[in-house]
Design an enzyme around this catalytic site. Structure first.
Site, PDB file in Angstrom:
ATOM      1  CB  THR A 133      30.190 -43.144   2.094  1.00 16.88           C
ATOM      2  OG1 THR A 133      31.071 -42.572   1.358  1.00 16.88           O
ATOM      3  CG2 THR A 133      30.023 -42.520   3.598  1.00 16.88           C
ATOM      4  CG  ASP A 134      34.942 -44.142  -0.178  1.00 18.87           C
ATOM      5  OD1 ASP A 134      34.260 -43.229   0.036  1.00 18.87           O
ATOM      6  OD2 ASP A 134      35.788 -44.506  -1.121  1.00 18.87           O
ATOM      7  CD  GLU A 135      32.884 -38.532   0.967  1.00 20.90           C
ATOM      8  OE1 GLU A 135      32.215 -37.859   1.712  1.00 20.90           O
ATOM      9  OE2 GLU A 135      32.592 -38.465  -0.020  1.00 20.90           O
ATOM     10  CE1 TYR A 173      26.641 -38.651   2.610  1.00 17.63           C
ATOM     11  CE2 TYR A 173      28.847 -38.696   1.948  1.00 17.63           C
ATOM     12  CZ  TYR A 173      27.573 -39.303   1.974  1.00 17.63           C
ATOM     13  OH  TYR A 173      27.481 -40.588   1.508  1.00 17.63           O
ATOM     14  CE  LYS A 225      25.792 -43.137   4.433  1.00 15.91           C
ATOM     15  NZ  LYS A 225      24.513 -43.445   4.140  1.00 15.91           N
TER      16      LYS A 225
HETATM   17  P1  NAD Z   1      20.946 -39.650  -3.508  1.00 14.82           P
HETATM   18  O1  NAD Z   1      21.049 -38.192  -3.001  1.00 14.82           O
HETATM   19  O2  NAD Z   1      20.874 -39.684  -4.989  1.00 14.82           O
HETATM   20  O3  NAD Z   1      19.478 -40.320  -3.129  1.00 14.82           O
HETATM   21  C1  NAD Z   1      19.137 -40.189  -1.841  1.00 14.82           C
HETATM   22  C2  NAD Z   1      17.553 -40.725  -1.803  1.00 14.82           C
HETATM   23  O4  NAD Z   1      17.166 -40.489  -0.542  1.00 14.82           O
HETATM   24  C3  NAD Z   1      16.571 -39.692  -2.583  1.00 14.82           C
HETATM   25  O5  NAD Z   1      15.845 -40.462  -3.322  1.00 14.82           O
HETATM   26  C4  NAD Z   1      16.032 -38.823  -1.241  1.00 14.82           C
HETATM   27  O6  NAD Z   1      14.591 -38.512  -1.741  1.00 14.82           O
HETATM   28  C5  NAD Z   1      15.874 -39.954  -0.120  1.00 14.82           C
HETATM   29  N1  NAD Z   1      15.530 -39.433   1.150  1.00 14.82           N
HETATM   30  C6  NAD Z   1      16.560 -38.454   1.527  1.00 14.82           C
HETATM   31  N2  NAD Z   1      16.148 -38.098   2.756  1.00 14.82           N
HETATM   32  C7  NAD Z   1      15.005 -38.959   2.975  1.00 14.82           C
HETATM   33  C8  NAD Z   1      14.318 -39.349   4.306  1.00 14.82           C
HETATM   34  N3  NAD Z   1      14.336 -38.520   5.353  1.00 14.82           N
HETATM   35  N4  NAD Z   1      13.522 -40.374   4.307  1.00 14.82           N
HETATM   36  C9  NAD Z   1      13.532 -40.970   3.146  1.00 14.82           C
HETATM   37  N5  NAD Z   1      14.015 -40.833   2.018  1.00 14.82           N
HETATM   38  C10 NAD Z   1      15.035 -39.679   1.895  1.00 14.82           C
HETATM   39  O7  NAD Z   1      21.997 -40.380  -3.056  1.00 14.82           O
HETATM   40  P2  NAD Z   1      22.810 -41.869  -3.672  1.00 14.82           P
HETATM   41  O8  NAD Z   1      24.087 -41.146  -4.140  1.00 14.82           O
HETATM   42  O9  NAD Z   1      21.888 -42.668  -4.465  1.00 14.82           O
HETATM   43  O10 NAD Z   1      23.259 -42.599  -2.106  1.00 14.82           O
HETATM   44  C11 NAD Z   1      22.592 -43.346  -1.778  1.00 14.82           C
HETATM   45  C12 NAD Z   1      23.149 -44.023  -0.236  1.00 14.82           C
HETATM   46  O11 NAD Z   1      24.437 -44.516  -1.002  1.00 14.82           O
HETATM   47  C13 NAD Z   1      23.650 -43.250   0.613  1.00 14.82           C
HETATM   48  O12 NAD Z   1      23.463 -43.673   1.853  1.00 14.82           O
HETATM   49  C14 NAD Z   1      25.093 -42.611   0.295  1.00 14.82           C
HETATM   50  O13 NAD Z   1      25.689 -42.298   1.441  1.00 14.82           O
HETATM   51  C15 NAD Z   1      25.633 -43.902  -0.188  1.00 14.82           C
HETATM   52  N6  NAD Z   1      26.781 -43.781  -1.085  1.00 14.82           N
HETATM   53  C16 NAD Z   1      26.694 -43.017  -2.131  1.00 14.82           C
HETATM   54  C17 NAD Z   1      27.787 -42.842  -2.956  1.00 14.82           C
HETATM   55  C18 NAD Z   1      27.963 -42.216  -4.267  1.00 14.82           C
HETATM   56  O14 NAD Z   1      28.864 -42.520  -5.105  1.00 14.82           O
HETATM   57  N7  NAD Z   1      26.843 -41.636  -4.565  1.00 14.82           N
HETATM   58  C19 NAD Z   1      28.918 -43.809  -2.665  1.00 14.82           C
HETATM   59  C20 NAD Z   1      29.119 -44.728  -1.456  1.00 14.82           C
HETATM   60  C21 NAD Z   1      27.634 -44.677  -0.747  1.00 14.82           C
HETATM   61  O1  DAU Z   2      33.099 -41.697  -1.717  1.00  6.96           O
HETATM   62  C1  DAU Z   2      31.877 -41.941  -2.031  1.00  6.96           C
HETATM   63  C2  DAU Z   2      31.088 -40.299  -1.952  1.00  6.96           C
HETATM   64  O2  DAU Z   2      31.234 -39.939  -3.095  1.00  6.96           O
HETATM   65  C3  DAU Z   2      29.520 -40.694  -1.512  1.00  6.96           C
HETATM   66  O3  DAU Z   2      29.470 -41.108  -0.096  1.00  6.96           O
HETATM   67  C4  DAU Z   2      28.875 -39.345  -1.650  1.00  6.96           C
HETATM   68  O4  DAU Z   2      27.475 -39.431  -1.265  1.00  6.96           O
HETATM   69  C5  DAU Z   2      29.155 -38.665  -3.243  1.00  6.96           C
HETATM   70  O5  DAU Z   2      28.533 -37.776  -3.230  1.00  6.96           O
HETATM   71  C6  DAU Z   2      30.652 -38.784  -3.463  1.00  6.96           C
HETATM   72  O6  DAU Z   2      31.223 -37.644  -2.596  1.00  6.96           O
HETATM   73  P1  DAU Z   2      32.332 -36.799  -3.452  1.00  6.96           P
HETATM   74  O7  DAU Z   2      32.308 -35.470  -2.513  1.00  6.96           O
HETATM   75  O8  DAU Z   2      33.531 -37.677  -3.585  1.00  6.96           O
HETATM   76  O9  DAU Z   2      31.486 -36.673  -4.543  1.00  6.96           O
HETATM   77  P2  DAU Z   2      31.420 -35.180  -5.793  1.00  6.96           P
HETATM   78  O10 DAU Z   2      30.684 -35.909  -6.903  1.00  6.96           O
HETATM   79  O11 DAU Z   2      30.598 -34.202  -4.993  1.00  6.96           O
HETATM   80  O12 DAU Z   2      32.781 -34.746  -6.159  1.00  6.96           O
HETATM   81  C7  DAU Z   2      33.739 -35.729  -6.716  1.00  6.96           C
HETATM   82  C8  DAU Z   2      35.019 -35.003  -6.709  1.00  6.96           C
HETATM   83  O13 DAU Z   2      34.950 -33.922  -7.756  1.00  6.96           O
HETATM   84  C9  DAU Z   2      35.471 -34.027  -5.674  1.00  6.96           C
HETATM   85  O14 DAU Z   2      36.732 -34.233  -5.392  1.00  6.96           O
HETATM   86  C10 DAU Z   2      35.108 -32.782  -5.562  1.00  6.96           C
HETATM   87  C11 DAU Z   2      35.302 -32.539  -7.062  1.00  6.96           C
HETATM   88  N1  DAU Z   2      34.349 -31.628  -7.858  1.00  6.96           N
HETATM   89  C12 DAU Z   2      33.031 -31.612  -7.645  1.00  6.96           C
HETATM   90  C13 DAU Z   2      32.088 -31.015  -8.086  1.00  6.96           C
HETATM   91  C14 DAU Z   2      30.748 -31.136  -8.009  1.00  6.96           C
HETATM   92  C15 DAU Z   2      34.832 -30.764  -9.088  1.00  6.96           C
HETATM   93  O15 DAU Z   2      35.966 -30.853  -9.032  1.00  6.96           O
HETATM   94  N2  DAU Z   2      33.889 -29.915  -9.577  1.00  6.96           N
HETATM   95  C16 DAU Z   2      32.378 -30.090  -9.316  1.00  6.96           C
HETATM   96  O16 DAU Z   2      31.877 -29.344 -10.050  1.00  6.96           O
END
Ligand code: NAD
Ligand code: DAU
Length: 331
Positions: A120-122, A147, A151
């Site tokens: 992630t960019d975080e 989190y 990562k």
């Molecule tokens: P998600 O929470 O939707 O899915 C995570 C999956 O991992 C789930 O299916 C869960 O059951 C599985 N999991 C959790 N713990 C596990 C374990 N111990 N063993 C096996 N499986 C397990 O997450 P996502 O949003 O699809 O993110 C996927 C990846 O992408 C993560 O590594 C996250 O850090 C990265 N990422 C997410 C975003 C975003 O915007 N969602 C952006 C950048 C990077």
């Molecule tokens: O940048 C990549 C990341 O993006 C991933 O690594 C994470 O897995 C993914 O969850 C996401 O993280 P954020 O914390 O940015 O995403 P989230 O959807 O939780 O929130 C997006 C923005 O919206 C953040 O500034 C918080 C805000 N927010 C979130 C929720 C759930 C609200 O304002 N209201 C809400 O109800």
């Protein structure tokens, strides 16, 4: 080609499996997923007869060893992924994100298997709202939350295993994804399902925080570009120039639903809330020739709204509990 996809029943992983089955008939996919609250078999239902789903944890060394031994490539999505959850209980984040990644690295080291690590960019922390800078692969790590720190730890493990043990790995750090199958605890699907239910969207704080939105299909096409053409040991940033503040996103959704622009509530802010993320993806674009397809955020969002409207049975069972959890913390 045998590909092991960890976390393939989660949001991005499931979309990756769908895209791979659709576009790569030479690839045989096995998913390893613990099916936590965030993983759902139903997300793989459309491809269930074309893949193998193994229910288990990436921290289970014996299981991981057996599955990695049978693979040519591991694409590692599995993680605890939600910042708000990590503030309430960091423990599973350390276990899955750090110990789980370590367990996979030991297996790919032993069996000489190519590894791609999804991150992630975080890990880079945040940027000021008025700063023209973007994250680059050279930006120092400075994670803010449990989190993002786990990562960051997992990324550093991958880098060390490349340098010390010659593991054949690449890393990608992507910005915020949106699209189908995203858990309704996350910002966009939470507000979409609120609007479907006639509930006002909830903005943390003033809603000025900026995220760099990318459609999940574009994230996954970039992952395949890195697997196909990336350089071992390199880090690639994935983003599609989609910066929007949270208020703008909510107001676009209100407009799609035909509701007034002020029809939302401000709720408690997230502790330590990162201000702004922004990605410079020039290495990916220039060196690997990748370009995003979903360049119009509004139409990508509209299609995502339509997906949630058409797939209520997928998200409805989780909705009441997610909202009760947020309500308990004034969000
Ligand atoms: P998600 O929470 O939707 O899915 C995570 C999956 O991992 C789930 O299916 C869960 O059951 C599985 N999991 C959790 N713990 C596990 C374990 N111990 N063993 C096996 N499986 C397990 O997450 P996502 O949003 O699809 O993110 C996927 C990846 O992408 C993560 O590594 C996250 O850090 C990265 N990422 C997410 C975003 C975003 O915007 N969602 C952006 C950048 C990077
Ligand atoms: O940048 C990549 C990341 O993006 C991933 O690594 C994470 O897995 C993914 O969850 C996401 O993280 P954020 O914390 O940015 O995403 P989230 O959807 O939780 O929130 C997006 C923005 O919206 C953040 O500034 C918080 C805000 N927010 C979130 C929720 C759930 C609200 O304002 N209201 C809400 O109800």
């Amino acid at each position: 080609m045998q590909v092991l996809v960890t976390g393939g029943a989660g949001f991005i992983g499931a979309n990756f499996v769908h895209q791979t089955v659709r576009e790569r008939p030479d690839v045989q996919v096995t998913v390893l997923d613990a099916l936590t609250y965030a993983g759902d078999r139903a997300s793989l239902a459309p491809v269930a007869d074309k893949i193998t789903l193994v229910e288990g944890s990436i921290t289970d060394a014996a299981l991981v060893d057996r599955l990695v031994a049978a693979s040519d490539l591991v694409v590692h999505f599995a993680a605890e992924s939600h910042n708000d959850n990590s503030l309430n209980d960091p423990s599973p984040f350390v276990q899955t994100n750090v110990v789980g990644t370590f367990t996979l690295l030991e297996a790919v080291r032993k069996h000489g298997v190519r590894f791609h690590h999804i991150s992630t960019d975080e890990v880079y922390g945040d940027l000021e709202l008025d700063d023209p800078a973007k994250f680059t692969p050279e930006t120092p790590y400075n994670p803010s939350s449990p989190y993002s720190s786990t990562k960051a730890g997992s990324d550093l493990l991958v880098r060390a295993w490349v340098r010390s043990f010659g593991v054949q790995a690449t890393i990608s750090n992507c910005s915020n994804n949106y699209g189908p199958y995203q858990h309704i605890e996350k910002f966009i699907p939470r507000q979409v399902t609120n609007l479907i239910d006639g509930i006002r969207p909830r903005l943390y704080g003033a809603g000025q925080n900026v995220r760099d939105w990318i459609h999940v299909e574009d994230h996954n096409s970039a992952v395949w570009a890195i697997i196909d053409r990336g350089q071992i040991g390199e880090t690639y940033l994935i983003g599609a120039d989609g910066e929007k503040n949270n208020l703008e996103v909510v107001q676009t959704l209100l407009e799609i639903f035909g509701r007034p622009a002020d029809d939302f509530d401000h709720v408690n802010d997230r502790p330590g809330h990162d201000l702004r993320y922004a990605i410079d993806a020039s290495r990916l674009r220039n060196e690997l020739g990748w370009t995003p397809q979903y360049t119009d955020f509004r139409s990508g969002l509209q299609a995502t709204v339509e997906w949630y409207q058409a797939n209520e049975s997928w998200w409805r069972p989780a909705k009441a509990a997610v909202e009760a959890k947020y309500a308990a913390q004034g969000q």
